[in-house]
Every structure is written in structure tokens, then in C-alpha cells.
Design an enzyme around this catalytic site. Structure first.
Site, mmCIF file in Angstrom:
data_model
loop_
_atom_site.group_PDB
_atom_site.id
_atom_site.type_symbol
_atom_site.label_atom_id
_atom_site.label_comp_id
_atom_site.label_asym_id
_atom_site.label_seq_id
_atom_site.Cartn_x
_atom_site.Cartn_y
_atom_site.Cartn_z
ATOM 1 N N GLU A 78 0.832 -1.203 0.000
ATOM 2 C CA GLU A 78 0.000 0.000 0.000
ATOM 3 C C GLU A 78 0.870 1.258 0.000
ATOM 4 O O GLU A 78 1.862 1.338 0.706
ATOM 5 C CB GLU A 78 -0.911 0.009 1.223
ATOM 6 C CG GLU A 78 -1.888 -1.147 1.306
ATOM 7 C CD GLU A 78 -2.976 -1.102 0.239
ATOM 8 O OE1 GLU A 78 -3.140 -0.025 -0.381
ATOM 9 O OE2 GLU A 78 -3.643 -2.126 0.046
ATOM 10 N N ARG A 88 -17.457 -0.937 6.969
ATOM 11 C CA ARG A 88 -18.587 -1.620 6.337
ATOM 12 C C ARG A 88 -19.149 -2.702 7.247
ATOM 13 O O ARG A 88 -20.344 -2.988 7.241
ATOM 14 C CB ARG A 88 -18.135 -2.228 5.008
ATOM 15 C CG ARG A 88 -19.250 -2.941 4.227
ATOM 16 C CD ARG A 88 -18.732 -3.511 2.921
ATOM 17 N NE ARG A 88 -17.663 -4.463 3.122
ATOM 18 C CZ ARG A 88 -17.829 -5.754 3.431
ATOM 19 N NH1 ARG A 88 -19.055 -6.240 3.610
ATOM 20 N NH2 ARG A 88 -16.800 -6.556 3.583
ATOM 21 N N CYS A 141 -7.361 -2.254 8.518
ATOM 22 C CA CYS A 141 -6.084 -2.272 7.799
ATOM 23 C C CYS A 141 -5.585 -0.847 7.547
ATOM 24 O O CYS A 141 -4.447 -0.499 7.889
ATOM 25 C CB CYS A 141 -6.221 -3.028 6.479
ATOM 26 S SG CYS A 141 -6.435 -4.812 6.674
ATOM 27 N N HIS A 165 -1.279 -5.842 1.730
ATOM 28 C CA HIS A 165 -2.479 -6.672 1.713
ATOM 29 C C HIS A 165 -2.192 -7.983 0.974
ATOM 30 O O HIS A 165 -1.460 -7.996 -0.027
ATOM 31 C CB HIS A 165 -3.620 -5.950 0.985
ATOM 32 C CG HIS A 165 -4.517 -5.175 1.895
ATOM 33 N ND1 HIS A 165 -4.730 -3.825 1.772
ATOM 34 C CD2 HIS A 165 -5.280 -5.574 2.957
ATOM 35 C CE1 HIS A 165 -5.577 -3.417 2.708
ATOM 36 N NE2 HIS A 165 -5.936 -4.464 3.431
#
Length: 215
Positions: A78, A88, A141, A165
Site C-alpha cells: 500500500e 462496512r 487495515c 495486503h
């Protein structure tokens, strides 16, 4: 060099987390760097508290956090973390922050100090799929990546931080026939190559490969 590598515990109804299993499978030394392994909870704020305790205990040069990204086809370092929690689903303690800043006095975003393009290149050169990601999401994350960067900006200026990831492993997609996965062996090998690049490029500029996206 001393590298603290963190992996999240299982979340979202899964019984395993390939990030944690891959961290457990790493050797204790990579390219001359000492590897310190740490399990952290998939919980907002608490993940950062556990990580900070380990930073204070071990004084690492680098903190590299690993997380699961179900649905991704490749291992993805990332580039950036944003100052936003927008969950979510609930974390492992039932917390579900919506549209909340991670740190009120923090920057809107922090870029990693790690050579993410060199990391992607090293993984690809080993014959394994990798890509640079410009979004770590808005769940735990991204939260831990941002929190580590906030610590760097405010408390540990000599430290570097980043996030990778990883996809599902095979056992997680038995009931998800359309979901991509990688073997745990390949995920571990990918992380090793990424860490080798971190050590090799310490004090150097990242490579200038084309890793951008159009959308």
C-alpha cells in the site's frame, strides 16, 4: 536492521487470516534483518495500542503491517493511508465507526516511507503476482497503517512504516467459488521478497517503474 511485522487475527466470520499465518511463517532473519512477529487484534484503536507497545519494547527500524484483502488477486503493498474510519462491518469487538477521523490532529493522509515499487518488482521477479495499491480501504487495515504513520510523524521520526495486503488462501474460498486466492507458501515467499527489498533499498530512492492506474 530490525523489522516488526504485524498480522491481524481472523475477522468477518473467517476462522483463519492468511496475513497472520504468513507472518507466523516468516523466518526470523531476512536479508540480514531481524524479524519480530506480532499478532494484533482486528479492532480499531486496540490494534494501534498493541503495536505501540511492541514498538516501545523492540525499537524497530521498520513496522510492516500485513492484512487480508479478500477479492484481490495479488499481493499489494500500500502506498497511502487516509485519516478515515468508515467500517462496512463491525470489528472483532463490535465497533463500527462511520465517517470518523482516526486522529483529529493528524494529516489527511500519510504516504509510506517504504520502497513500495521495489517491493512489487521484487515479488514479480520471483514469479509471483504483485501490484501497487493506492487504497488500503477504510477498515482496520487502513486504520493501523495510518496510526503507525501518525506515530512516526509525532513520536518515532527515525522509524519507517508500511502495509501489505494479501489475498485469501484456498481454504477460505471453498464456499466462495468466484474468489481469487493464493497458496500460503506463495504469500510467505512474496512477503520475504518484499522485506528483502525493504532492506536492500534502505537509504535509497524507490525504483521508477510504472505502477499507476487509470481508475
Amino acid at each position: 536492521m530490525k523489522i516488526l511485522v504485524t498480522g491481524f487475527d481472523p475477522f468477518g466470520g473467517e476462522t483463519t487470516n492468511p496475513a497472520l499465518e504468513a507472518v507466523k511463517g516468516l523466518p526470523t532473519t531476512i536479508n540480514g534483518a531481524e524479524i519480530i512477529k506480532l499478532e494484533i487484534p482486528t479492532v480499531f484503536n486496540k490494534s494501534a495500542e498493541v503495536t505501540k507497545k511492541a514498538i516501545l519494547a523492540h525499537n524497530p527500524d521498520v513496522v510492516l503491517s500485513i492484512g487480508q484483502a479478500g477479492g484481490r488477486f495479488t499481493v499489494t503493498p500500500e502506498r497511502v493511508a487516509i485519516n478515515l474510519d468508515d467500517a462496512r462491518i463491525a470489528d472483532n469487538e463490535g465497533n463500527q465507526p462511520i465517517d470518523q477521523p482516526i486522529q483529529i490532529d493528524g494529516a489527511a493522509a500519510y504516504f509510506t516511507q517504504l520502497p513500495v515499487k521495489a517491493m512489487v518488482q521484487a515479488i514479480k521477479e520471483a514469479g509471483l503476482p504483485a501490484a501497487l495499491s493506492n487504497s488500503a480501504g477504510t477498515f482496520v487495515c487502513n486504520h493501523i497503517m495510518y496510526q503507525v504513520q501518525y506515530m512516526i510523524a509525532n513520536e518515532f521520526p527515525e522509524m519507517k512504516g508500511g502495509f501489505i495486503h494479501v489475498p485469501f488462501i484456498a481454504s477460505q474460498v471453498v464456499d466462495k467459488p468466484s474468489s481469487p486466492f493464493m497458496s500460503l507458501t506463495d504469500i510467505i515467499a512474496s512477503l520475504e521478497k518484499a522485506i528483502e527489498a525493504i532492506v536492500t533499498f534502505d537509504g535509497k530512492e524507490d525504483v521508477k517503474t510504472i505502477e499507476g492506474t487509470t481508475h
